[in-house]
Design a protein around this motif. Sequence first.
Motif, PDB file in Angstrom:
ATOM      1  N   UNK A 239     -25.434  47.792  36.431  1.00  0.00           N
ATOM      2  CA  UNK A 239     -25.475  46.916  37.615  1.00  0.00           C
ATOM      3  C   UNK A 239     -24.212  46.087  37.801  1.00  0.00           C
ATOM      4  N   UNK A 240     -23.575  45.689  36.695  1.00  0.00           N
ATOM      5  CA  UNK A 240     -22.330  44.923  36.807  1.00  0.00           C
ATOM      6  C   UNK A 240     -21.210  45.808  37.339  1.00  0.00           C
ATOM      7  N   UNK A 250     -10.440  40.958  26.573  1.00  0.00           N
ATOM      8  CA  UNK A 250     -11.414  40.698  25.522  1.00  0.00           C
ATOM      9  C   UNK A 250     -11.642  39.196  25.342  1.00  0.00           C
ATOM     10  N   UNK A 251     -12.880  38.849  25.241  1.00  0.00           N
ATOM     11  CA  UNK A 251     -13.304  37.463  25.011  1.00  0.00           C
ATOM     12  C   UNK A 251     -13.049  36.554  26.207  1.00  0.00           C
ATOM     13  N   UNK A 252     -12.906  37.142  27.417  1.00  0.00           N
ATOM     14  CA  UNK A 252     -12.839  36.265  28.582  1.00  0.00           C
ATOM     15  C   UNK A 252     -14.269  35.885  28.992  1.00  0.00           C
ATOM     16  N   UNK A 257     -20.344  36.997  29.460  1.00  0.00           N
ATOM     17  CA  UNK A 257     -21.505  37.192  30.331  1.00  0.00           C
ATOM     18  C   UNK A 257     -22.061  38.614  30.271  1.00  0.00           C
ATOM     19  N   UNK A 258     -21.389  39.485  29.515  1.00  0.00           N
ATOM     20  CA  UNK A 258     -21.896  40.848  29.370  1.00  0.00           C
ATOM     21  C   UNK A 258     -21.580  41.752  30.533  1.00  0.00           C
ATOM     22  N   UNK A 259     -20.446  41.513  31.221  1.00  0.00           N
ATOM     23  CA  UNK A 259     -20.080  42.335  32.355  1.00  0.00           C
ATOM     24  C   UNK A 259     -19.626  43.728  31.903  1.00  0.00           C
ATOM     25  N   UNK A 260     -19.382  44.600  32.866  1.00  0.00           N
ATOM     26  CA  UNK A 260     -19.001  45.991  32.598  1.00  0.00           C
ATOM     27  C   UNK A 260     -17.650  46.075  31.870  1.00  0.00           C
ATOM     28  N   UNK A 290     -22.977  46.354  21.710  1.00  0.00           N
ATOM     29  CA  UNK A 290     -22.333  45.508  20.702  1.00  0.00           C
ATOM     30  C   UNK A 290     -21.047  44.883  21.212  1.00  0.00           C
ATOM     31  N   UNK A 291     -20.670  45.202  22.454  1.00  0.00           N
ATOM     32  CA  UNK A 291     -19.508  44.558  23.054  1.00  0.00           C
ATOM     33  C   UNK A 291     -18.243  45.382  23.070  1.00  0.00           C
TER      34      UNK A 291
END
Length: 360
Positions: A239-240, A250-252, A257-260, A290-291
Amino acid sequence: MPELETFYEVMRRQGITRRSFLKFCSLTAAALGLGPAFAPKIAEAMETKPRTPVLWLHGLECTCCSESFIRSAHPLAKDVVLSMISLDYDDTLMASAGHQAEAILDEIIEKYKGNYILAVEGNPPLNEDGMFCIQSGKPFVEKLRRVAKDCKAIISWGSCASWGCVQAAAPNPTRATPVHKVITDKPIIKVPGCPPIAEVMTGVVAYMLTFDRIPELDRQGRPKMFYGQRIHDKCYRRPHFDAGQFVEAWDDESARKGYCLYKVGCKGPTTYNACSTTRWNGGVSFPIQSGHGCIGCSEDGFWDKGSFYNRLTNIKQFGIEANADEVGMGVAGVVGAAIAAHAAISAVKHAQRKDKGGDQ
């Protein structure tokens, strides 16, 4: 060598109850993506069919496929190895070694000619007459051809056996070669991944045992039940992607927020695998959860397609001619146009009401 027992006979001998056996069949059906109606079919197959002899060879590889296989939860690897199949040769897992192990290999080839399954982990190097991988004093490619000659079918475990993987990456000095380019006269089931998901591996074995045939394959020779969709298709971050919400670095804040992860290199839109549905470690997680973006490890030549963090280009959304860079601006433009249109319509209506008031 005694005749092979059926799966059910082995389970009963181990003290497994009928109720537990049927529960196992139901879980296996679910793991294969089959409906409840297939559980009785699985039970019948395991009650009546003898365990399938399997010979598991290792070429150039890192053993990650075996490491994954022994961690399967549905069905458990121990049930597959000790009950569902007769794993008669695997130089990594078997207790025998040396001449004793090779004697077992020869015996199974002779006794079950045309009825055993060959599983291959890794690939044969062809340069220098195969001297980059020697087993029992001979090149592995010779062993592969000898065992494949009378097998029923071949399972190519992992990207090494399926595509060549890192050993075959440019400039490929050993000429590491996928199995299907060496053995061309046998049905081959490719189960790519570095490594493949454990439940995918045991699921393929369970399907072949139950239905006595290889699963339906796609045009590249992969089981459709596990490789029929892209990771992107069932990804929980999809959905993102559709909304144009991407991690830019990375790490922004978007990462938090778990965006695409598409813009930081995720290969999910072009990778066919079951990671986003079956997941790993008993269904706990998968790399994207896991990111970290998908690296496309189940696709042909993924080692030679640039950095894992280079983004794909021109991936379309909603069937429109826009890529990820354009979609945000496009959405903003649509919203802006809608606001402008609304303002224009409101102004016209206001003017019409004013004119009517003047006429009166």
